[in-house]
Design an enzyme around this catalytic site. Sequence first.
Site, short mmCIF file in Angstrom:
data_model
loop_
_atom_site.label_atom_id
_atom_site.label_comp_id
_atom_site.label_asym_id
_atom_site.label_seq_id
_atom_site.Cartn_x
_atom_site.Cartn_y
_atom_site.Cartn_z
N ASN A 1 -9.01 -0.79 11.11
CA ASN A 1 -7.79 -0.28 10.48
C ASN A 1 -7.07 0.61 11.47
OD1 ASN A 1 -8.19 -1.04 7.42
ND2 ASN A 1 -10.16 -0.37 8.24
N TYR B 1 -12.40 0.93 -4.70
CA TYR B 1 -11.22 1.78 -4.78
C TYR B 1 -11.18 2.57 -6.07
CZ TYR B 1 -10.09 -0.59 -0.62
OH TYR B 1 -10.17 -1.06 0.66
N GLU C 1 -13.54 -5.54 10.32
CA GLU C 1 -12.14 -5.33 10.67
C GLU C 1 -11.92 -3.92 11.19
OE1 GLU C 1 -10.91 -5.43 6.19
OE2 GLU C 1 -9.46 -4.16 7.23
N GLY D 1 -6.51 5.34 5.94
CA GLY D 1 -6.01 6.26 4.93
C GLY D 1 -6.35 7.70 5.23
N ARG E 1 -10.25 3.22 12.11
CA ARG E 1 -11.50 3.13 11.36
C ARG E 1 -12.01 1.70 11.45
NH1 ARG E 1 -10.33 3.19 5.84
NH2 ARG E 1 -11.11 1.07 5.67
N ASP F 1 -14.61 -1.04 10.09
CA ASP F 1 -15.51 -1.36 8.97
C ASP F 1 -16.51 -2.41 9.42
OD1 ASP F 1 -14.00 0.37 7.50
OD2 ASP F 1 -12.89 -1.19 6.40
N SER G 1 -6.42 -2.79 1.88
CA SER G 1 -7.29 -2.48 0.75
C SER G 1 -8.10 -3.72 0.41
CB SER G 1 -6.47 -2.03 -0.46
OG SER G 1 -5.67 -0.92 -0.12
N GLU H 1 0.82 -1.20 0.00
CA GLU H 1 0.00 0.00 0.00
C GLU H 1 0.86 1.26 0.00
OE1 GLU H 1 -3.62 -0.63 2.73
OE2 GLU H 1 -2.27 -2.30 3.06
#
Lengths: 310, 454
Positions: A271, A216, A269, A275, A255, A257, A149, A13
């Site tokens: 993060n 994405y 999950e 981002g 974050r 999800d 991602s 990433e």
Amino acid sequence: MKVVVLKGGRSLERGVSLRSGARVEDALERLGHEVVPLDAGSDLVRRLNEERPDVAFVAMHGLGGEDGTAQELLEILGIPFTGPGVAACTRCMDKVLAKHAMREVGIPTPDFLAFNQTAFRELGAADSLSQLEQRLGFPLVVKPSRGGSSLGVKFAASAAEVPQALISAFSYDDRVLLERFAAGRELAVSVLGDEALPVVEAIPADGDSYDFEARYEIGRTSFVCPAELSESERAAVTEAALGTYRALGCSGFARIDLILGEAGPQVLEANAIPGLTDTSLLPQAAEAAGLSFEQLVERILDLALQPSAA
Amino acid sequence: MTETPTPPQRRSAHTSTRDLERYAGLFAERTKVMRSSAMRDLMAVTARPEVISLAGGLPDTSTFPPKSFAAQMTRIAQESAAEALQYGPTEGFEETKDCILQVMGAEGMLPDPEDIIVTTGGQQAIDLVCKTLVDPGDVVLCEAPTYPGAVPVFCSYQADVIQIECDEEGMRIDELEALLDRLADEGRRPKFVYSVPSFQNPSGVTLSLARRRRLVELARLHEILVVEDNPYGLLRYSGEPLPPLYQLDGGDFVVYIGTFSKILSPGIRLGWAVAPPPVMAKIVLGKQASDLCTSTLTQYFVHEYFAEGQWQSYIEDLIELYRGRRDTMIEALREHFPAEATWTEPEGGLFLWATLPSYIDTGDLLAKALRADVAFVPGQAAFVDGRGRNSMRLNFSGVGDDEIREGIRRIGKTIAEQVELYGTLTGEQPAAPKPVVADEEQGDVLPFRKAGEA
């Protein structure tokens, strides 16, 4: 204040990280800080020792930066840094660990089974595939345990598609999980400090929630923030997100999800370092809460420097 | 790098997501099909210096003698500085066209200089052809796989791209014929057929003579254009030269695209297009709107370079170099790729195309290969419809023999691991290892398997 912005690295990433980093650098400069951009390479420790920054802003995603590796070095060097510590990074990065941690405290997450390559190569785990497929049902989702991602995430609509999906997932990590497909609305809850920011909903443009890559590609997924939720839905979603944040030991920001289905939210999950690009969800959520990107960055920096944050 | 210089007036970049939405409201329809993706981000990693990249399409410019480059540029500076720094004609200089005539002449073509336009690389020629011919929704036909760099051009003009299968003799003209009939029944006339007939990028295959003849016949019959993109025609390492489509057709229904990129330098961005006069008139107008004229300075460089009369011997040097590298790659593939893999054995150009078992997704394989510091182009980039997931493009011109061998060894190892794992997962035994064939080229030529085929 002298701030090193850690970005790039060898992660897959890298591209996203460079964009996150560049945007953070801009914001820090506008905030009047002395900014040192640092593309994480083999000279990372030397450079950090030379620079001796007051704080490091970690804008790295994926392996090497989001998995606790960079954080471990920063801890050894005694440099305060943004985002979660080593333990939380390790848990967030590894979906299997994260899901176990969620389960332990009763946070709903889709049923799953995890395998490493050794299990297949040496212990004949392939023979158990049909049983686990029975348990999880179809379609199921195959994911690398550590990966970011949409990379390596595949749907398997039938048993015949499972081996191929496993091959893809194993390209990214030695451990993969097979997860029951959770149908519902796709939500992302960003947490800043200990507070949940307004919820973002991802709506695939062509209604195809099986296509992870679409997420994405600008234009193929639209994002709504704040998501339209009833009061009780919002409460349930926020509670699940904050519960996950605490269970994984996150700090600073994260974050989460999740999927909001008929039976309520199911967390997919977390993060650890979401981002921060101009299309990322955390900045969108912050903005919906009335925080500019500069204010967001300043707040993340403050959280890193609070004595309790380490 | 100890202190970041703070540029005094740096624009406060990408301020907020609201801004992004505001701009998004202004975006043209065509931007919706311009895609960025996680896979593209993955390609960013291939640029790491420690990565052996078989992904690029780079000619090797290291063999170009710096001394003659310096001498040519000095001569330009001393003798024609004012002109070389000035605008030039949109169509390009007559002197540049003379050089182009020499290059095309070497392949048996003799166009009218009036039909030639000098472009900023062959890529601009593709763009100008689309700009001239394609309305949103128009049908454009091309090979499957096709040149990955053409896909975004077709998409940005919102063409309806239909790809025609290839085999070891290039585009399946029987399929093209059937498709043209079907389209005619639907009342749709495609605007053009885009083809790289010689040593195709990405597959490396060459359109056979019979198919070349049939293709130009069909174009005439259906009154559609064939866009012949021929960047590698002079880079033939084995086999007999074939006439370009332009020569077979005489230039009535063929728009020809050429470039100096692969026979001199891609950095000078110098290409050209040859088209029938009415089409050329529109292309010139399009070019005028795009960039007025192609770089004058690099056109002067090409004049000087051709005036020395060494350009053909430089190509001979390149042929020698690339032939060796192609052979090295094929040898390495035989040694290191599993028996389940097939690949093309091109007679020229810069690329070959490998096809893996259908259960291997080369996009994911790339992620694994990058951990071993080696890169290739996943086949999907050469299709508009998600096909090609089990294939890859390998470049043999950009890096030396040792790196080719090592790169192929690493990719082969990565594939072998996946093949073995698949065997474990399904209980299937992987095929027996392929015997290494020591024969010359014809010994073990593998057919070009159609992408998507099991």
